[in-house]
Scaffold this motif. Structure first.
Motif, PDB file in Angstrom:
ATOM      1  N   GLN A 183       8.004   5.141   3.485  1.00 52.59           N
ATOM      2  CA  GLN A 183       7.811   3.702   3.078  1.00 52.59           C
ATOM      3  C   GLN A 183       6.592   3.214   2.763  1.00 52.59           C
ATOM      4  O   GLN A 183       5.525   3.704   3.290  1.00 52.59           O
ATOM      5  N   THR A 184       6.588   2.471   1.950  1.00 54.16           N
ATOM      6  CA  THR A 184       4.985   1.769   1.553  1.00 54.16           C
ATOM      7  C   THR A 184       4.723   0.855   2.816  1.00 54.16           C
ATOM      8  O   THR A 184       5.572   0.471   3.713  1.00 54.16           O
ATOM      9  N   ARG A 185       3.555   0.650   2.902  1.00 56.59           N
ATOM     10  CA  ARG A 185       2.904  -0.343   4.007  1.00 56.59           C
ATOM     11  C   ARG A 185       2.849  -1.687   3.265  1.00 56.59           C
ATOM     12  O   ARG A 185       2.440  -1.732   2.345  1.00 56.59           O
ATOM     13  N   THR A 186       2.989  -2.758   3.988  1.00 57.47           N
ATOM     14  CA  THR A 186       2.853  -4.286   3.711  1.00 57.47           C
ATOM     15  C   THR A 186       1.867  -4.945   4.512  1.00 57.47           C
ATOM     16  O   THR A 186       1.776  -4.762   5.754  1.00 57.47           O
ATOM     17  N   PHE A 187       1.055  -5.695   3.869  1.00 58.86           N
ATOM     18  CA  PHE A 187       0.172  -6.831   4.680  1.00 58.86           C
ATOM     19  C   PHE A 187       0.413  -7.931   3.984  1.00 58.86           C
ATOM     20  O   PHE A 187       0.120  -8.100   2.841  1.00 58.86           O
ATOM     21  N   PHE A 200       0.857  -1.215   0.075  1.00 59.71           N
ATOM     22  CA  PHE A 200       0.001   0.085   0.106  1.00 59.71           C
ATOM     23  C   PHE A 200       0.721   1.317   0.064  1.00 59.71           C
ATOM     24  O   PHE A 200       1.951   1.225   0.350  1.00 59.71           O
ATOM     25  N   PRO A 201       0.270   2.362  -0.610  1.00 58.73           N
ATOM     26  CA  PRO A 201       1.054   3.525  -0.421  1.00 58.73           C
ATOM     27  C   PRO A 201       1.173   4.108   0.892  1.00 58.73           C
ATOM     28  O   PRO A 201       0.625   3.720   1.881  1.00 58.73           O
ATOM     29  N   PRO A 202       2.236   4.949   1.101  1.00 59.48           N
ATOM     30  CA  PRO A 202       2.499   5.339   2.355  1.00 59.48           C
ATOM     31  C   PRO A 202       1.751   6.398   2.902  1.00 59.48           C
ATOM     32  O   PRO A 202       0.801   6.941   2.025  1.00 59.48           O
TER      33      PRO A 202
END
Length: 266
Positions: A209-213, A201-203
């Motif tokens: 930094q981008t977000r991750t899941f 996901f976009p920051p």
């Protein structure tokens, strides 16, 4: 590592939580078409669908196997001061022990829903029948609906994902994800055992930094799911299949929906 059950997904709920009007309208139309009043939501998560159904006048019992999700749903209920929300029941329950965890009213609920691509969270077994947890769970879920009632299941189009090695980012349930999914598939003796989706996901909030899941799924193909329903229910049920909320005919190579929905009347 799957970050759903531990509640980590809630920090990304701005991306996952709000459903499309199309999904809401479709679900309400199906329930009202079949005259449903009481609904058991066996995969309520933080209560998104359940809250909406209570708002629309349904009597709802919500359940989930995650303590974190149940706690979140109860907080949502507590925040709603309207009198109708005093009827909303929320319980911790596991599909594998559902008849012991939930007492059904009379002959059963008018409708039982299991949506949000929830069933594919079930791990396969290592034994000769890898689908045994699915069969037990489906049998238990089906047992909660009254004669003449309906069941609503959904799952991603894993047939297409396994064929192409790609997953739709935006689906009919949630269409505002704006980055990408990094996909990996684990095979054992040529059979797909797990699909790992890493959402990027976009920051936000000025972060760089981008977000991750990350979330894991155990893919059941469409014909496997249909066969399980037929085996459990026998020949005495009506089954309507939808692809992205439109009637779908299995084997239609011209349509590749992101989500399959099953409406079963018993």
């Amino acid at each position: 590592m799957d970050q759903y059950a531990d509640g980590h997904i809630l920090s990304f709920w701005d991306c996952f939580g709000k459903k499309t009007e199309e999904s809401k309208t479709w679900l309400l139309n199906i329930l009202r078409k079949h005259g449903c009043k009481t609904v058991l939501d066996v995969a309520c998560g933080p209560g998104t669908e359940s809250e909406m159904l209570v708002e629309e006048g349904f009597t709802v019992l919500s359940s989930d196997a995650s303590d974190v999700m149940i706690t979140t749903a109860k907080k949502t209920r507590a925040a709603r001061k309207e009198a109708i929300f005093s009827t909303w029941e929320i319980k911790l329950a596991n599909w594998l022990t559902l008849p012991e965890d939930i007492q059904k009213p009379g002959e059963g609920f008018d409708a039982v829903i299991c949506v949000g691509n929830s069933l594919p969270h079930l791990p396969f077994t290592d034994g000769p029948d890898r689908l045994q947890p699915y069969k037990v769970s489906l049998t238990n879920i089906i047992s909660m609906v009254r004669p003449g009632g309906i069941l609503i299941f959904d799952h991603r189009n894993f047939d297409c994902i396994l064929e192409t090695g790609k997953s739709m980012l935006n689906t009919v349930y949630r269409n505002t994800l704006t980055k990408r999914i990094e996909l990996s598939i684990d095979y054992e003796k040529g059979v797909p055992q797990m699909i790992i989706m890493n959402y990027i996901f976009p920051p936000i909030g000025g972060q760089q930094q981008t977000r991750t899941f990350s979330i894991d799924f155990y893919p059941v193909l469409l014909n496997e799911f249909n066969q399980m329903l037929s085996t459990i229910l026998g020949g005495t049920f009506q089954h309507s299949l939808y692809g992205d909320f439109k009637p779908y005919t299995p084997g239609d190579v011209h349509v590749k929906p992101g989500v399959f929905s099953h409406v079963v009347r018993v």
